[in-house]
Design an enzyme around this catalytic site. Sequence first.
Site, PDB file in Angstrom:
ATOM      1  N   ASP A 126       0.823  -1.206   0.000  1.00  0.00           N
ATOM      2  CA  ASP A 126       0.000   0.000   0.000  1.00  0.00           C
ATOM      3  C   ASP A 126       0.864   1.266   0.000  1.00  0.00           C
ATOM      4  OD1 ASP A 126      -2.302   1.485   0.019  1.00  0.00           O
ATOM      5  OD2 ASP A 126      -2.673   1.285   2.172  1.00  0.00           O
ATOM      6  N   HIS A 182       2.750   3.201  -8.909  1.00  0.00           N
ATOM      7  CA  HIS A 182       2.603   1.776  -9.212  1.00  0.00           C
ATOM      8  C   HIS A 182       3.829   1.256  -9.963  1.00  0.00           C
ATOM      9  CE1 HIS A 182      -1.371   2.024  -7.659  1.00  0.00           C
ATOM     10  NE2 HIS A 182      -1.890   2.680  -8.687  1.00  0.00           N
ATOM     11  N   LEU A 201      10.510 -20.823  -4.078  1.00  0.00           N
ATOM     12  CA  LEU A 201       9.443 -19.956  -3.563  1.00  0.00           C
ATOM     13  C   LEU A 201       8.168 -20.064  -4.394  1.00  0.00           C
ATOM     14  CD1 LEU A 201       8.565 -17.427  -1.787  1.00  0.00           C
ATOM     15  CD2 LEU A 201       9.423 -16.033  -3.673  1.00  0.00           C
TER      16      LEU A 201
HETATM   17  C1  FPP Z   1      -1.802   0.095  -3.439  1.00  0.00           C
HETATM   18  O1  FPP Z   1      -1.393   1.428  -3.420  1.00  0.00           O
HETATM   19  C2  FPP Z   1      -1.245  -0.632  -4.572  1.00  0.00           C
HETATM   20  C3  FPP Z   1      -1.961  -1.229  -5.556  1.00  0.00           C
HETATM   21  C4  FPP Z   1      -3.425  -1.189  -5.617  1.00  0.00           C
HETATM   22  C5  FPP Z   1      -1.312  -1.923  -6.680  1.00  0.00           C
HETATM   23  C6  FPP Z   1      -0.063  -2.673  -6.415  1.00  0.00           C
HETATM   24  C7  FPP Z   1       0.592  -2.937  -7.700  1.00  0.00           C
HETATM   25  C8  FPP Z   1       1.930  -2.923  -7.919  1.00  0.00           C
HETATM   26  C9  FPP Z   1       2.936  -2.729  -6.881  1.00  0.00           C
HETATM   27  C10 FPP Z   1       2.401  -3.063  -9.316  1.00  0.00           C
HETATM   28  C11 FPP Z   1       2.783  -4.354  -9.866  1.00  0.00           C
HETATM   29  C12 FPP Z   1       2.596  -5.557  -9.074  1.00  0.00           C
HETATM   30  C13 FPP Z   1       2.989  -6.789  -9.450  1.00  0.00           C
HETATM   31  C14 FPP Z   1       2.750  -7.921  -8.545  1.00  0.00           C
HETATM   32  C15 FPP Z   1       3.651  -7.079 -10.728  1.00  0.00           C
HETATM   33  P1  FPP Z   1      -2.498   2.569  -3.521  1.00  0.00           P
HETATM   34  O2  FPP Z   1      -2.676   2.884  -4.975  1.00  0.00           O
HETATM   35  O3  FPP Z   1      -3.728   2.143  -2.820  1.00  0.00           O
HETATM   36  O4  FPP Z   1      -1.782   3.766  -2.770  1.00  0.00           O
HETATM   37  P2  FPP Z   1      -2.487   4.909  -1.898  1.00  0.00           P
HETATM   38  O5  FPP Z   1      -3.127   4.216  -0.722  1.00  0.00           O
HETATM   39  O6  FPP Z   1      -1.330   5.758  -1.483  1.00  0.00           O
HETATM   40  O7  FPP Z   1      -3.455   5.631  -2.764  1.00  0.00           O
END
Ligand code: FPP
Length: 253
Positions: free
Chosen positions: A21, A38, A132
């Site tokens: 997050d 992201h 893993l």
């Molecule tokens: C949460 O941060 C993150 C996500 C919803 C997406 C996670 C995705 C990645 C790290 C990219 C690629 C992943 C893989 C496994 C290849 P948020 O957008 O909710 O952040 P915020 O709470 O600050 O708004």
Amino acid sequence: MVSKEQLDLKRLPKHVAIIMDGNGRWAKKKGNPRIYGHSNGVAAVRDTVEAAAEIGINFLTLYAFSTENWNRPRTEIDALMSLLVSTINKETKTLLENNVRLQAIGDIGSLPNSVAKQLKGAIEKTKRKTGLNLILALSYSSRWEMLNAARNLAEDVQQGKIDSEDIDSTVFESYLNTSGIPDPELLIRTSGEFRISNFLLWQIAYTELYFTPTLWPDFRREDFYMAIANFQSRERRFGKISEQIVENININS
Ligand code: FPP
């Protein structure tokens, strides 16, 4: 900072789950659009997966896209989906080289064809790897998973495949997406939020929870080791009292 050498490699959690997050906030702090967060989150994924594989963690589950994330603006969803396709495409070779087996939980059928195709291809290619197990939770939510399990179980009862009297935890678990995967022993959430957000609710009944203020794109192997060191400093009682745990350790050692 905690290094690999400071961990007790004989007492590692078998399964670590992570709620990644803070990507959006990380990007905003830098004056960039959310997708920039992201994209930078991928480096954190890479480093964490590498660290987990290296120290000998058996299962690592990453919450990459929740059922609720479909409510985000279309542009963000599209960007996240193409990021998933390109990351899986780029990283499959490294997964194979590092003996990592890719798996997925969630409503895979609801993902765009391009993502589902890339994902299924990588799952197939890595299926014989024995190191893993990297599990991506995609279009996943725990309530969705449990409702699905209840529906399938009800159908099997109706068709006489199972007697309702025989439904116990083991049977119910076999209807979950995580069937065959041990429950996580450690759950990490980044970004300073203290919520579970519909993630593995059944499976985390006895899981140790670890919250860190680090935003996901800044998370690196040292942060992962720190969470594991913290886990190793805890006493897990599973409803028993401290003296019983000490007795068990003495009996088993
Ligand atoms: C949460 O941060 C993150 C996500 C919803 C997406 C996670 C995705 C990645 C790290 C990219 C690629 C992943 C893989 C496994 C290849 P948020 O957008 O909710 O952040 P915020 O709470 O600050 O708004």
